[in-house]
Design a protein around this motif. Structure first.
Motif, PDB file in Angstrom:
ATOM      1  N   PRO A 115       0.802  -1.231   0.000  1.00  0.00           N
ATOM      2  CA  PRO A 115       0.000   0.000   0.000  1.00  0.00           C
ATOM      3  C   PRO A 115       0.831   1.276   0.000  1.00  0.00           C
ATOM      4  O   PRO A 115       1.835   1.370   0.693  1.00  0.00           O
ATOM      5  CB  PRO A 115      -0.789  -0.101   1.309  1.00  0.00           C
ATOM      6  N   GLY A 169      -3.812  -0.617  -1.399  1.00  0.00           N
ATOM      7  CA  GLY A 169      -3.719  -2.060  -1.251  1.00  0.00           C
ATOM      8  C   GLY A 169      -4.267  -2.586   0.057  1.00  0.00           C
ATOM      9  O   GLY A 169      -4.849  -3.671   0.115  1.00  0.00           O
ATOM     10  N   LEU A 170      -4.106  -1.808   1.107  1.00  0.00           N
ATOM     11  CA  LEU A 170      -4.580  -2.269   2.416  1.00  0.00           C
ATOM     12  C   LEU A 170      -6.115  -2.313   2.441  1.00  0.00           C
ATOM     13  O   LEU A 170      -6.714  -3.317   2.823  1.00  0.00           O
ATOM     14  CB  LEU A 170      -4.037  -1.319   3.498  1.00  0.00           C
ATOM     15  N   ILE A 253      -6.716   5.124   4.213  1.00  0.00           N
ATOM     16  CA  ILE A 253      -6.234   4.215   5.247  1.00  0.00           C
ATOM     17  C   ILE A 253      -5.414   4.969   6.298  1.00  0.00           C
ATOM     18  O   ILE A 253      -5.442   4.620   7.486  1.00  0.00           O
ATOM     19  CB  ILE A 253      -5.429   3.046   4.621  1.00  0.00           C
ATOM     20  N   ARG A 256      -7.233   6.059   9.369  1.00  0.00           N
ATOM     21  CA  ARG A 256      -7.529   5.053  10.408  1.00  0.00           C
ATOM     22  C   ARG A 256      -6.345   4.915  11.357  1.00  0.00           C
ATOM     23  O   ARG A 256      -6.516   4.693  12.559  1.00  0.00           O
ATOM     24  CB  ARG A 256      -7.845   3.701   9.760  1.00  0.00           C
ATOM     25  N   ILE A 257      -5.146   5.018  10.790  1.00  0.00           N
ATOM     26  CA  ILE A 257      -3.948   4.967  11.637  1.00  0.00           C
ATOM     27  C   ILE A 257      -3.960   6.201  12.554  1.00  0.00           C
ATOM     28  O   ILE A 257      -3.708   6.102  13.748  1.00  0.00           O
ATOM     29  CB  ILE A 257      -2.688   4.922  10.741  1.00  0.00           C
TER      30      ILE A 257
END
Lengths: 351, 478
Positions: A115, A169-170, A253, A256-257
């Protein structure tokens, strides 16, 4: 009704409920499951799936299907997305709707399949030739991979310009619970402009050529006015930003981290929030100004700073403030860890 | 003498600057003739309403100023791709592509080749004038050997520029095309033969019979720097020896019309019918401590499906959960791993950097991940793994003879069931045994004969686990 699916599969569920007629695509990791799901599910419900000979073909097939008045889509990853820029520019020029999903991977060049978010500028600033804008949406969950695919079709037809869903990709590979859409969306009426091969549409013409410079400029001005009008469709999510001393800014993504980091910091008593654009084009710049105004900020991204650069530009253009957020980023398929965000955030809070 | 009214075309051609019946093409150009043949055939076969013509890039990009039917401009070389899509959407349309030699034979040749190979329903009109007309006389794939162009100023040399491309002959190697013919518009008898060919290509579209390809040898006096008569002679004297006229294939009589689309279920019906994987909606439970679990081993050991099984159990228990696998070449190389998070609230990052629980089914994954386990965490390893890497302090290590048990039960693919039993017995997932077992059963939905064996394996593994827990005072720490 729920299903435990990969983000890539959720894209196709969303597409089918959006009324997508046809899927064209060429396999590429980490986006291939989208094609796998389309190959399995599209024919099962009387829709068409076709494996194209290359991504240039895929996007021109989307162009052709849109011209014929259909809802069409394709999906790919970085290298394929680069090949599609020609067709995306033609779609924008001819004002044709269609959905392109980019499951971003590490680049440049062949890079690897892990990703990354390095295609931000390519998608948001326009990767093809000419002055144009696409709708760009940034999902951050399997649910949003489905819902935003539907939204992408809606906005693409509303503004008659291609819509890109910018995931990575994640998001494509991960599984989460998906609540299926409640019903299939009705099809838009395209008979006023599309080519149906009928008497009613016989006089319709679709092209992006304006040989006369003044006419081409008129076309460009009209497109720019149209893009400015997309502003009302900008969306964002502000998580615990109200009283925040530090706002983490991230999309997809990375958000979210950032959210995991914000939760930990909140538990420690620090006032930290997350600002996440749901739409990258149109960009929610006014809301960004409101969330960041007078606060410390830290951009989290899986690219060299492309997103931060845009955050700086959007702040400056929307409210005239020159804000330069700190940057917490990784590239090459390495994913920023929650700890890395925590360390930088704590350092900023101490300052 | 009365002139016959032209049919299938507009009353006046505004492209040439004013309302007139003259085209915007140069005197002696083949495009006007070919445009007229296409228009006539469309009209005579009653196809104007159904016709969609995809135009090229080049002088004839403005074909839509002439043909009275629906028109689409495609990017250079991409007409076959766009046409393929029109074909999928509008099965009743009579589709025609109009492409020049650079468009079809150079930049878009693969699209042409692939569309022909798929037998797309389209009539392809390929205009071969051996040059790039609009761009200003550069070399085309069909430029003749020795001929000078702007990009072959010393003449086309096959050693550096290659040989003229015989598109009809190349396409004739493919199975799907129904009709392939090369014609010319250099003189009246030739035009009459071309007229019959165009009509046939449209008949094939009218009847839904498939792919028809016509190559036209067409004069371009302007780039040849000659007059109309000389340009026509060039087609006959120079081009025809290289590109012989004639029909290469005609299967139109035997070709079958395409079948109408089958009726199918709606999207709603389809997904409701396959209602596997149903689970209650997750509930927020702030009291539940979030668990990060990593599963690792070789591909084929069921590592990824074990992760999914645990995630399914979490769903049954109304927990929030995410599953994320290794993928791509990493997976192809034989290693498999996945991350599962179980939570009482919406999950942030789905990546597990430092797990609470690590399940290892082979040596390399133990060596790679053991050090990442959090203090107070748990490692479950297959008994075949040598524990020569030290686990972090405060981490409990348990062995499970999962592979041995699976062999004993005669189902080597079920080693992961032994690991699931260990997870259940140790209670480290925070999930009930009932839900873990239900998820196990549901993973064998499609192979019910294996369900009972796996349940037995699960029980036996639990007994083994209980024994080990008894003597776990002497925890395996090396």
């Amino acid at each position: 009704m729920t299903k435990f699916v990969k983000g890539n599969e959720a894209v196709i569920i969303g597409a089918l409920y959006a009324g997508c007629d046809v899927y064209f695509g060429y396999p590429i990791t980490p986006a291939s499951e989208i094609a796998h799901a389309a190959a399995k599910w599209f024919p099962a419900v009387g829709r068409d799936f076709l494996q194209a000979e290359c991504e240039t073909a895929s996007i021109n097939m989307v162009y052709g299907a849109a011209a014929a008045g259909g809802l069409a889509m394709t999906a790919t990853s970085g290298p394929g997305m680069s090949l599609m820029q020609e067709g995306i520019s033609y779609m924008a020029g001819a004002e044709l709707p269609g959905v392109i999903v980019n499951i971003m991977r590490a680049g440049p060049g062949l890079g690897n399949v892990y990703p990354e978010q390095g295609d931000y500028s390519q998608s948001v600033k326009g990767g093809g030739h000419g002055n144009y804008s696409c709708v760009v949406l940034a999902p951050a969950s399997v649910q949003e991979m489905c819902d935003m695919t539907m939204r992408a079709f809606e906005l693409s037809f509303k503004h008659m310009t291609p819509a890109i869903m910018l995931a990575d990709g994640l998001l494509g590979q991960m599984m989460e619970t998906l609540t299926l859409p409640d019903r299939e969306r009705p099809k838009p009426d395209t008979s006023a402009w599309a080519l149906h091969g009928t008497a009613a549409t016989r006089q319709n013409l679709i092209t992006s050529i304006y040989l006369d410079a003044a006419t081409q400029e008129e076309h460009n001005l009209r497109l720019q006015a149209k893009y400015a009008g997309m502003r009302d469709d900008a969306r964002h999510e502000a998580y615990l930003c109200g009283d925040a001393d530090l706002v983490l800014v991230a999309y997809g993504i990375s958000s979210r981290i950032a959210r995991s980091a914000a939760d930990i910091l909140r538990a420690e008593g620090a006032k930290v929030g997350v600002f996440r654009p749901l739409t990258l084009s149109p960009f929610p710049e006014k809301a960004l100004c409101g969330a960041l105004d007078g606060r410390k900020s830290l951009v989290v991204e899986l690219s060299a700073g492309q997103f931060r650069e845009d955050v700086i530009f959007r702040m400056a253009s929307a409210c005239g403030h020159c804000v330069i957020p700190a940057l917490c980023n990784r590239m090459g398929g390495v994913i920023v860890t929650v700890n890395e965000v925590l360390e930088q955030a704590r350092a900023l809070l101490r300052r | 003498m009365t002139l016959k009214k032209t049919v299938g075309m507009y009353e006046s051609f505004i492209r040439s600057g004013r309302a007139t019946r003259s085209t915007h093409y140069c005197a002696g150009c083949g495009h006007g003739i070919i445009h007229k043949l296409i228009a006539e055939a469309m009209h005579e076969l009653g196809l104007q309403d159904r016709a969609i013509i995809i135009g090229p890039i080049g002088c004839s990009v403005f074909g839509y100023y002439y043909w009275d039917c629906a028109n689409l401009s495609a990017a250079h070389g991409r007409a076959p791709a766009a046409g393929t899509a029109v074909n999928r959407l509008r099965r009743d349309a009579a589709l025609a592509l109009y492409q020049g030699d650079g468009d079809l034979g150079a930049i878009g040749f693969n699209h042409t080749f692939q569309a022909a190979s798929r037998g797309e329903h389209m009539a392809v009109f390929f205009i071969n004038n051996a040059t790039y007309g609009m761009t200003g006389g550069q070399m085309a794939p069909t430029t003749l050997i020795g001929d000078r162009t702007m990009t072959t100023p010393y003449g086309r040399d096959p050693l550096t520029d290659g040989y003229p491309l015989h598109v009809c002959e190349v396409l004739n190697q493919l199975k799907a095309p129904v009709y392939i013919e090369r014609v010319s518009v250099a003189d009246t008898p030739r035009i009459m033969r071309a007229r019959r060919a165009v009509r046939k290509a449209f008949e094939i579209q009218r009847d839904g019979k498939g792919y028809a390809f016509i190559e036209f040898l067409s004069p371009c006096p302007t780039t040849l720097s000659c007059d109309a008569v000389q340009a026509a002679r060039f087609c006959i004297d120079r081009m025809e020896p290289e590109f012989p006229l004639g029909c290469l294939r005609d299967n139109s009589a035997a070709a079958v019309s395409r079948a109408p689309r089958k009726k199918s279920v709606s999207v709603d019906e389809f997904f409701k019918r396959s209602d596997s994987g149903q689970a209650p909606t997750a509930e927020v439970d702030r009291g539940f401590a979030e668990r990060h679990i990593k599963f690792a081993g070789f591909g084929g050991q069921g590592v990824l499906s074990l992760g999914i099984c645990v995630a399914e159990a979490a769903r049954l228990e109304r927990r929030f959960t995410t599953w994320f696998p290794t993928y791509g070449p990493e997976q192809r190389g034989g290693a498999a791993a996945c991350s599962v998070i179980i939570s009482g609230a919406q999950i942030g990052s789905p990546v597990v950097d430092s797990p609470h629980v690590l399940v290892c089914m082979n040596q390399p994954s133990y060596e790679r991940f053991a050090a990442t386990v959090r203090s107070g965490g748990t490692i479950i390893v297959d008994s075949t793994v040598q524990l020569d890497v030290k686990a972090p302090d405060g981490v409990n290590v348990f062995r499970m003879p999962a592979i041995d048990l699976s062999l004993k039960f005669g189902c080597p693919k079920s080693a992961n069931t032994g690991m699931l039993a260990a997870l259940a017995r140790l209670g480290v997932t925070g999930l009930s045994e009932e839900h873990l077992l239900a998820a196990l059963d549901s993973s064998f939905r499609r192979k019910p004969e294996l369900m009972e064996t796996n349940r037995m394996l699960f029980r036996e593994a639990q007994i083994w686990m209980d024994k080990q827990k008894e003597c776990s005072k002497e925890r395996l720490k090396t």
